[in-house]
Write a protein that holds these residues in place. Structure first.
Motif, PDB file in Angstrom:
ATOM      1  N   ALA A 169       0.672  -1.124   0.161  1.00  9.25           N
ATOM      2  CA  ALA A 169      -0.065  -0.104  -0.171  1.00  9.25           C
ATOM      3  C   ALA A 169       0.748   1.398  -0.019  1.00  9.25           C
ATOM      4  CB  ALA A 169      -0.916  -0.013   1.247  1.00  9.25           C
ATOM      5  N   ASP A 212      -3.834   1.245  10.614  1.00  8.23           N
ATOM      6  CA  ASP A 212      -3.285   2.202   9.902  1.00  8.23           C
ATOM      7  C   ASP A 212      -1.870   2.373  10.140  1.00  8.23           C
ATOM      8  OD1 ASP A 212      -3.218   4.454   8.343  1.00  8.23           O
ATOM      9  OD2 ASP A 212      -4.204   5.859   9.330  1.00  8.23           O
ATOM     10  N   SER A 214      -3.064   5.740   1.418  1.00  9.77           N
ATOM     11  CA  SER A 214      -3.840   4.329   1.845  1.00  9.77           C
ATOM     12  C   SER A 214      -3.326   3.409   2.463  1.00  9.77           C
ATOM     13  CB  SER A 214      -4.622   4.088   0.303  1.00  9.77           C
ATOM     14  OG  SER A 214      -3.738   3.601  -0.291  1.00  9.77           O
ATOM     15  N   SER A 215      -3.003   3.846   3.754  1.00 17.44           N
ATOM     16  CA  SER A 215      -1.992   2.751   4.488  1.00 17.44           C
ATOM     17  C   SER A 215      -3.079   2.242   5.478  1.00 17.44           C
ATOM     18  CB  SER A 215      -1.159   3.547   5.317  1.00 17.44           C
ATOM     19  OG  SER A 215      -1.681   4.546   6.062  1.00 17.44           O
ATOM     20  N   GLU A 216      -4.493   2.170   5.430  1.00 18.88           N
ATOM     21  CA  GLU A 216      -5.225   1.377   6.342  1.00 18.88           C
ATOM     22  C   GLU A 216      -5.438   0.320   5.718  1.00 18.88           C
ATOM     23  OE1 GLU A 216      -8.739   3.212   8.654  1.00 18.88           O
ATOM     24  OE2 GLU A 216      -9.903   1.931   7.227  1.00 18.88           O
TER      25      GLU A 216
END
Length: 82
Positions: A16, A53, A20-22
Motif C-alpha cells: 500500500a 493504519d 492509503s495505509s489502512e
C-alpha cells in the motif's frame, strides 16, 4: 491428543502507499480460540480481524500467534510493505 491450530491470515492489501495505509486483516486460522497480532510498529491486538493504519513507509513483519482451547499454539509471519 489434540490437533494443533493452524495460523493463517489474509489482508485487504500486502502492498500500500502512505496515502492509503489502512489495512484490514482477515484471520483465516483453523482451530484457534485466542489471537495475538503484532504489527511491527508498536501496535498489538487480540481482535480476530483488526484494521490497522500504518503511518510510516517501510516493510512490516506482521505476526499472528494463535492458541487453541487446549493451549496448542501456531504462528505465521507475513510482510506488509507501505
Amino acid at each position: 491428543m489434540f490437533n494443533n491450530p493452524i495460523a493463517d491470515f489474509s489482508a485487504s492489501a500486502f502492498t500500500a502507499t502512505e496515502l492509503s495505509s489502512e489495512i484490514e486483516f482477515y484471520n483465516n486460522s483453523i482451530g484457534a480460540a485466542l489471537y495475538s497480532w503484532d504489527f511491527d510498529n508498536g501496535i498489538v491486538s487480540t481482535e480476530e480481524n483488526p484494521i490497522i493504519d500504518f503511518e510510516e513507509a517501510r516493510n512490516y513483519e506482521v505476526i499472528l500467534h494463535v492458541t487453541s482451547v487446549e493451549g496448542c499454539e501456531s504462528e505465521i509471519i507475513k510482510n506488509v510493505n507501505i
